[in-house]
Design an enzyme around this catalytic site. Sequence first.
Site, PDB file in Angstrom:
ATOM      1  CG  PHE B 310      58.609  67.186  17.488  1.00  0.00           C
ATOM      2  CD1 PHE B 310      57.638  67.888  16.806  1.00  0.00           C
ATOM      3  CD2 PHE B 310      59.870  67.053  16.924  1.00  0.00           C
ATOM      4  CE1 PHE B 310      57.907  68.449  15.574  1.00  0.00           C
ATOM      5  CE2 PHE B 310      60.148  67.611  15.695  1.00  0.00           C
ATOM      6  CZ  PHE B 310      59.165  68.313  15.012  1.00  0.00           C
ATOM      7  CG  ASP B 311      54.261  65.948  24.079  1.00  0.00           C
ATOM      8  OD1 ASP B 311      54.812  65.161  24.856  1.00  0.00           O
ATOM      9  OD2 ASP B 311      53.040  66.023  23.905  1.00  0.00           O
ATOM     10  CE  LYS B 312      55.714  58.264  23.047  1.00  0.00           C
ATOM     11  NZ  LYS B 312      54.419  57.626  22.757  1.00  0.00           N
ATOM     12  CB  THR B 313      51.459  61.269  24.153  1.00  0.00           C
ATOM     13  OG1 THR B 313      52.410  60.308  24.582  1.00  0.00           O
ATOM     14  CG2 THR B 313      50.088  60.669  24.127  1.00  0.00           C
ATOM     15  CE  LYS B 490      57.652  65.843  27.899  1.00  0.00           C
ATOM     16  NZ  LYS B 490      56.297  65.841  27.349  1.00  0.00           N
TER      17      LYS B 490
END
Lengths: 77, 618
Positions: B310-313, B490
């Site tokens: 997952f990306d966070k923001t 990433k």
Amino acid sequence: MQKATIQLETLSCPSCLQKIDNAVKGLNGVEKDSVKVMFNSSKVKANFDSEAVTIENIEKAIEDLGYPIIKSKVKAV
Amino acid sequence: MQRYILGKKNQITLISAILIVFGFYGKFGIDNMFIFNWSLIIASILGIAPIAIQAYQALKVKVVSIDVLVTIAVVGAMLIQNYEESAIVTFLFLFGAYLEQRTLNKTRSAIKELTELAPESALKQMENGEFDEVDVDDVDEGDVLLVKTGAKVPVDGTVLIGEGHINEASITGESLPVGKKNGSEVFAGTILENGTIQIQADRVGEDTTFGQIIELVEEAQDSKSAAERFIDKFSKYYTPAVLVLGIIVWLFTNNVELAITVLVLGCPGALVIGVPVSNVSGIGNGARNGVLLKGSEVINDFSKVDTIVFDKTGTLTIGNPEVVEKEFYGKDMDEVLGYLASVERESDHPLAKAVLEDIGETKFSTVEETEVVKGGGIVAKVAGHRIAVGNIALMKQENIVLNEKAKKDVEHFEKNGNSLVLTAVDGELKALMGVRDQIRPGVKQDLQKLKKLGVKNLVVLSGDNQGTVDLVARELGLTEAHGHMLPEGKSAYIEKLQAEGQIIAFVGDGVNDSPSLALADIGIAMGSGTDVAIETSDVVLMNSDFSRLPHALGLTKSTARNMKQNIIIAVGVVLILLAALLFSNWMNMTIGMLVHELSILVVILNGMRLLGYRLRGN
């Protein structure tokens, strides 16, 4: 080169795909690799050279097989 | 004539059913063989007519289709005067085709509902200034269109005159109406709930956002996986092979009955139809529930996923960060905040927005020599002062010394899960701000559902500092968390996991994460539907709704299983029929056809179950 999108009445028989595929590919002026018969959406997509073959020729080839056409669209590519 | 017969297929099926019943009444009711034979002969001839026409057309384009096999078998049966079989086989074949069409329409219904939302007409301004109703295909870019209350917006465009509220649910999934006025963008397929507007067409037809979504779903439902392409190739040669086999059997045994039975038993019906029906039902269910799945290959891959990254923001968090803690060092803070706001105004970074919002009204000055430091922040000149705004890395690069108090504050802020914004004026630290982003409500439960569905690792990658990322990971129960990641970092991380043989899904909001979306085995975009993310990803969660993710995974698992079931049913039926023909004496053409048609219906009904799929526990 023109791109045709032809909407057919609901396709339900598995072997009709192959028939339509062969019929459209068999026309002179239709780019063979571009022919796509879509089972679930009941559509045929194909690129063709409008000088060698007309959209009416393509429609007739399909209707002669017994698959009625609802509408077709032609766009330049 | 040919077309007339084909168009009357349903009536023919009905008449031949009546004739067959009548014939059997003749035989068993009044013991009259004349009625029996002639009823069945007429039923056979009527029934074979449309099938034979289709067979003839198929042969004309050099295809040996099922129709060809059935026609030969029925003619053969009539030649050996087995009218009972010829009549019943043609009836079953026609009736089966009728049922197939009816049930197939059901499996396709979900996607049809979507395409029917497409606008069909528009009110276009003509040369005389009046608005006339035209077909939506006749609208070109630049045309001026009138949209009235309750009507669909026909194209993507910009509002020229008027105001109104538009329901954009068909594009974003969000049903709360959005206010539109002069200059606002409007989208095809959305509905004007009140007001009247005139718009200028910017994108028409397939180029509109809605057109792209429809195109995508339509392509997806007909996309083929490697296994399916194999089946297609296989069936191309399979049907002629069955024909050859029938001829060989006839030549060697001289037994017409046996030869034509082989032809009927060899029909490949369920095999060709099984996977497409699962596919269309699964994708249809997704489309109804805000999950766009791009085809059967995606379904297969996603159902086997090991790790979700997952990306966070904007993905795990709402993506609307706020300043929650701050410390100032030194005097003249109003001046410093003015400089800070002026610099941040140049940036569209989410942290910059949060800082601006926190400062509120202030005195802005002109900013010169702005330099964006990737993964660091911004350095610029304001009113003759050198201003550096960014993270710790930027401060180090600028050789700014942090005193003991500042060091402690930084540590403290990071531990609380803040992203840091430090401001230095002329090489001296002036302000420290802690910005935090709220976790999306319900994400924790959704992640747990994913684990229950068999996902082994849940990883978060973020450009934020490790403290923030760790805090989020702890709160959500993620297996791994890595901060300080640039977009390249990433994708490198994903590559590393892939090299270990894992199947990776990446979930991101699509804008800066497109390399990872493209690289991962399954790229999942949190799209509001208007993003380019639709193009680069394999799965789109409409309206950025995270809670659709567990549904998407459960659905692909069920769909992949459903496809396998259908293949097993189809192959199993042919094998059992052939075995029965070889090793038993009860097998004949009629039973063979009956079992075939039943197996086709079974795979369609099995596929249809997916339309009603819902994740358990929801």
